[in-house]
Enzyme design. Structure first.
Site: not given
Ligand code: XIL
Length: 298
Positions: A127, A169, A205, A232
């Site tokens: 990110e 990522n 997401h 993810e």
């Molecule tokens: C999220 C987890 O699912 C949660 O449990 C935590 O509180 C915060 O992080 N992008 C990512 C992940 O790369 O690491 C994140 O995971 C979700 C968004």
């Protein structure tokens, strides 16, 4: 195949889930995990705050638990994530400049060395690009150490674990847009200068729609000579949930360098997206329509 993992394997792919150490005592959870998935990602346990809670003091207890759960089940293990502006340990949040740069690179080296030979793919940097139309980097204390922090992290990771695929990522990269193009330009530059990068992760997401350029976007990255992975995946529940899951699955299968899909949790009640029911199994562990849509698409 009759499971997600077996069906993906028939197509030369993996199908994984993010898992949480705190849930491994739940027998419904582990039954689904061990039956359906052949890759795991630590939802939190391999992040910077978890693995280096005090500077120079590393704690791999919880990360190792995730690793060993995956390896003992014959699964691949994705490493997530070496450097990220979120979930930095408290001690790093107030750091800047060369002290932070040195600490960050040391973190990459130490963690990648600890897991050397065990990790299929590492999210080396997570990110780092800004949302919106700029196509540029996100401001963070890491970015302020110099624009070359990302390539320095990739070089350190390659030195520490030459066998792991090294990924960049990010999210909101699920189509051809300014943000994904900024990342595309970075990957093209890295490939042209020999900076070690092997893969790009698309978090995915998703809400209630899928970008019409989702597959074309994966393909343009693959055409740069990197693998692509869906890292993810979760999709807001609504009329289109099953269709969107199927569309993502088909897009990955249509891109020969798309090597696997990871969903960000197992049951809706395990999801970080509280109340959105974005996963493939309901809170009781029953397969949802989205599960069947994915299995049929594989
Ligand atoms: C999220 C987890 O699912 C949660 O449990 C935590 O509180 C915060 O992080 N992008 C990512 C992940 O790369 O690491 C994140 O995971 C979700 C968004």
């Amino acid at each position: 195949g009759t499971t997600l993992g077996a069906s993906a394997a028939e197509k030369g792919r993996y199908f994984g889930a993010a898992i949480a150490g705190g849930r491994l005592g739940d027998s419904t959870y582990t039954r689904i995990l061990r039956t359906e998935f052949n890759s795991v990602t630590a939802e939190n346990e391999m992040k910077w705050d978890a693995t280096e809670p005090q500077q120079g003091q590393f704690n791999y207890t919880n990360g190792d638990r995730i690793l060993n759960e995956g390896l003992s089940n014959g699964s691949k293990v994705r490493g997530h994530a070496l450097l990220w502006h979120n979930q930095e340990p408290q001690w790093a949040r107030s750091m800047e400049g060369s002290a932070l740069r040195n600490a960050a690179i040391n973190h990459v080296t130490q963690v990648a060395t600890h897991y050397k030979g065990k990790i299929h793919s590492w999210d080396v940097v997570n990110e780092a690009f800004a949302d919106g139309g700029s196509g540029g980097r996100r401001d963070s204390n890491l970015q302020r150490t110099g624009n070359d922090w990302i390539e320095a992290a990739f070089r350190a990771a390659r030195n520490a674990d030459p066998g792991a695929k090294l990924c960049y990522n990010d999210y909101n990269t699920d189509g051809i847009n300014a943000k994904s193009t900024g990342i595309y330009n970075m990957v093209r530059d890295f490939k042209s200068r020999g900076v070690p990068i092997d893969c790009v992760g698309f978090q995915s997401h998703l809400g209630t729609t899928i970008d019409s350029t989702y597959q074309a976007n994966l393909q343009r990255f693959a055409d740069l000579g990197v693998d692509v992975q869906i890292t993810e995946l979760d999709v807001a529940q609504g009329g289109n949930q099953a269709n969107i899951y199927a569309a993502v699955t088909r897009a990955c299968l249509a891109v020969s360098r798309c090597t696997g899909i990871t969903v960000w949790g197992i049951r809706d009640t395990d999801s970080w997206r509280t109340g959105e029911n974005p996963l493939l199994f309901d809170g009781s562990g029953n397969k949802k329509a989205a599960y069947t849509a994915v299995l049929n698409a594989l």
